[in-house]
Design a protein around this motif. Structure first.
Motif, PDB file in Angstrom:
ATOM      1  N   SER A  60       0.842  -1.188   0.000  1.00 39.42           N
ATOM      2  CA  SER A  60       0.000   0.000   0.000  1.00 39.42           C
ATOM      3  C   SER A  60       0.882   1.245   0.000  1.00 39.42           C
ATOM      4  O   SER A  60       2.075   1.185   0.322  1.00 39.42           O
ATOM      5  CB  SER A  60      -0.908  -0.002   1.230  1.00 39.42           C
ATOM      6  OG  SER A  60      -0.136   0.179   2.404  1.00 39.42           O
ATOM      7  N   LEU A  61       0.278   2.359  -0.320  1.00 39.42           N
ATOM      8  CA  LEU A  61       1.011   3.622  -0.322  1.00 39.42           C
ATOM      9  C   LEU A  61       1.467   3.968   1.096  1.00 39.42           C
ATOM     10  O   LEU A  61       2.596   4.427   1.299  1.00 39.42           O
ATOM     11  CB  LEU A  61       0.150   4.742  -0.908  1.00 39.42           C
ATOM     12  CG  LEU A  61       0.808   6.107  -1.067  1.00 39.42           C
ATOM     13  CD1 LEU A  61       2.034   6.024  -1.961  1.00 39.42           C
ATOM     14  CD2 LEU A  61      -0.185   7.117  -1.620  1.00 39.42           C
ATOM     15  N   ASP A  62       0.619   3.710   2.086  1.00 40.48           N
ATOM     16  CA  ASP A  62       1.000   3.974   3.481  1.00 40.48           C
ATOM     17  C   ASP A  62       2.203   3.132   3.900  1.00 40.48           C
ATOM     18  O   ASP A  62       3.111   3.627   4.573  1.00 40.48           O
ATOM     19  CB  ASP A  62      -0.172   3.691   4.421  1.00 40.48           C
ATOM     20  CG  ASP A  62      -1.282   4.721   4.297  1.00 40.48           C
ATOM     21  OD1 ASP A  62      -0.982   5.845   3.842  1.00 40.48           O
ATOM     22  OD2 ASP A  62      -2.424   4.404   4.644  1.00 40.48           O
ATOM     23  N   ALA A  63       2.221   1.860   3.513  1.00 42.36           N
ATOM     24  CA  ALA A  63       3.351   0.988   3.856  1.00 42.36           C
ATOM     25  C   ALA A  63       4.634   1.471   3.181  1.00 42.36           C
ATOM     26  O   ALA A  63       5.714   1.436   3.765  1.00 42.36           O
ATOM     27  CB  ALA A  63       3.043  -0.450   3.461  1.00 42.36           C
ATOM     28  N   VAL A  65       5.316   4.568   2.347  1.00 44.28           N
ATOM     29  CA  VAL A  65       5.727   5.783   3.045  1.00 44.28           C
ATOM     30  C   VAL A  65       6.449   5.425   4.337  1.00 44.28           C
ATOM     31  O   VAL A  65       7.511   5.985   4.655  1.00 44.28           O
ATOM     32  CB  VAL A  65       4.515   6.701   3.320  1.00 44.28           C
ATOM     33  CG1 VAL A  65       4.868   7.802   4.314  1.00 44.28           C
ATOM     34  CG2 VAL A  65       4.000   7.299   2.023  1.00 44.28           C
ATOM     35  N   ARG A  66       5.901   4.475   5.101  1.00 43.87           N
ATOM     36  CA  ARG A  66       6.542   4.044   6.343  1.00 43.87           C
ATOM     37  C   ARG A  66       7.942   3.483   6.074  1.00 43.87           C
ATOM     38  O   ARG A  66       8.896   3.799   6.776  1.00 43.87           O
ATOM     39  CB  ARG A  66       5.684   2.978   7.048  1.00 43.87           C
ATOM     40  CG  ARG A  66       4.798   3.568   8.113  1.00 43.87           C
ATOM     41  CD  ARG A  66       4.050   2.502   8.879  1.00 43.87           C
ATOM     42  NE  ARG A  66       2.751   2.327   8.221  1.00 43.87           N
ATOM     43  CZ  ARG A  66       2.314   1.207   7.654  1.00 43.87           C
ATOM     44  NH1 ARG A  66       3.026   0.124   7.692  1.00 43.87           N
ATOM     45  NH2 ARG A  66       1.150   1.160   7.065  1.00 43.87           N
ATOM     46  N   ARG A  69      10.397   6.264   5.172  1.00 46.81           N
ATOM     47  CA  ARG A  69      10.772   7.032   6.361  1.00 46.81           C
ATOM     48  C   ARG A  69      11.755   6.241   7.223  1.00 46.81           C
ATOM     49  O   ARG A  69      12.729   6.795   7.729  1.00 46.81           O
ATOM     50  CB  ARG A  69       9.530   7.390   7.171  1.00 46.81           C
ATOM     51  CG  ARG A  69       9.819   8.393   8.273  1.00 46.81           C
ATOM     52  CD  ARG A  69       8.590   8.801   9.045  1.00 46.81           C
ATOM     53  NE  ARG A  69       7.661   9.558   8.223  1.00 46.81           N
ATOM     54  CZ  ARG A  69       6.380   9.243   8.070  1.00 46.81           C
ATOM     55  NH1 ARG A  69       5.872   8.188   8.650  1.00 46.81           N
ATOM     56  NH2 ARG A  69       5.604   9.986   7.318  1.00 46.81           N
ATOM     57  N   ALA A  79       3.882  11.857  -1.761  1.00 49.15           N
ATOM     58  CA  ALA A  79       3.734  10.436  -2.058  1.00 49.15           C
ATOM     59  C   ALA A  79       2.564  10.284  -3.021  1.00 49.15           C
ATOM     60  O   ALA A  79       1.489  10.855  -2.797  1.00 49.15           O
ATOM     61  CB  ALA A  79       3.481   9.647  -0.782  1.00 49.15           C
ATOM     62  N   THR A  81       0.850   7.453  -6.335  1.00 49.21           N
ATOM     63  CA  THR A  81       0.917   6.223  -7.123  1.00 49.21           C
ATOM     64  C   THR A  81       0.852   6.615  -8.586  1.00 49.21           C
ATOM     65  O   THR A  81      -0.030   7.382  -8.992  1.00 49.21           O
ATOM     66  CB  THR A  81      -0.252   5.282  -6.751  1.00 49.21           C
ATOM     67  OG1 THR A  81      -0.196   5.035  -5.349  1.00 49.21           O
ATOM     68  CG2 THR A  81      -0.146   3.971  -7.497  1.00 49.21           C
ATOM     69  N   HIS A  90       4.639   3.320  -6.470  1.00 40.02           N
ATOM     70  CA  HIS A  90       4.496   4.387  -5.482  1.00 40.02           C
ATOM     71  C   HIS A  90       5.763   5.236  -5.569  1.00 40.02           C
ATOM     72  O   HIS A  90       6.865   4.741  -5.399  1.00 40.02           O
ATOM     73  CB  HIS A  90       4.356   3.827  -4.070  1.00 40.02           C
ATOM     74  CG  HIS A  90       3.150   2.973  -3.864  1.00 40.02           C
ATOM     75  ND1 HIS A  90       1.880   3.384  -4.181  1.00 40.02           N
ATOM     76  CD2 HIS A  90       3.028   1.715  -3.364  1.00 40.02           C
ATOM     77  CE1 HIS A  90       1.025   2.429  -3.883  1.00 40.02           C
ATOM     78  NE2 HIS A  90       1.709   1.394  -3.394  1.00 40.02           N
ATOM     79  N   ILE A  92       7.773   8.281  -3.956  1.00 39.18           N
ATOM     80  CA  ILE A  92       7.823   9.013  -2.697  1.00 39.18           C
ATOM     81  C   ILE A  92       9.038   9.938  -2.696  1.00 39.18           C
ATOM     82  O   ILE A  92      10.161   9.500  -2.936  1.00 39.18           O
ATOM     83  CB  ILE A  92       7.896   8.040  -1.502  1.00 39.18           C
ATOM     84  CG1 ILE A  92       6.656   7.145  -1.545  1.00 39.18           C
ATOM     85  CG2 ILE A  92       7.992   8.787  -0.187  1.00 39.18           C
ATOM     86  CD1 ILE A  92       6.702   5.984  -0.629  1.00 39.18           C
TER      87      ILE A  92
END
Length: 109
Positions: A60-63, A65-66, A69, A79, A81, A90, A92
């Motif tokens: 996922s996009l959240d994963a 990003v994590r 980081r 960020a 897609t 993705h 970022i």
């Protein structure tokens, strides 16, 4: 008696300089050229300027990003897609602690 600039320094006609002066000028210009070439940055991309592709079996996009980081310790600037060559990725953009910006790319599946 006050002397002015033309009285102190004799002015030579430089339209046809002597052979030694021409050689000195040529050597000086060649030296300046070599110094400038050595000071120019190379065209080889650094690790921070080239996009980094992280291969995974889709996330996922959240994963993504994590993970970006965690790997860099930087601040996420953006960020999104995107579609590239028929693949979903993705993309970022991260501001690294040293002030440079890195674009990281993760496989979106």
């Amino acid at each position: 008696m006050l002397m002015t600039w033309p009285d102190i320094v004799p002015v030579r006609n430089m339209s046809n300089p002597p052979r030694e002066t021409a050689c000195m000028i040529r050597r000086f210009l060649i030296t300046v050229l070599f110094v400038m070439l050595n000071l120019m940055p190379t065209a080889v991309p650094t690790a921070h300027s080239a996009p980094l592709l992280m291969v995974s079996n889709g996330m996922s996009l959240d994963a993504a990003v994590r993970q970006a980081r965690q790997q860099t310790g930087g601040r996420i600037l953006s960020a999104e897609t995107v579609q590239r060559n028929g693949k979903r990725l993705h993309r970022i953009k991260v501001l690294l602690p040293d002030g440079t910006v890195r674009i990281m790319t993760f496989n979106a599946g």
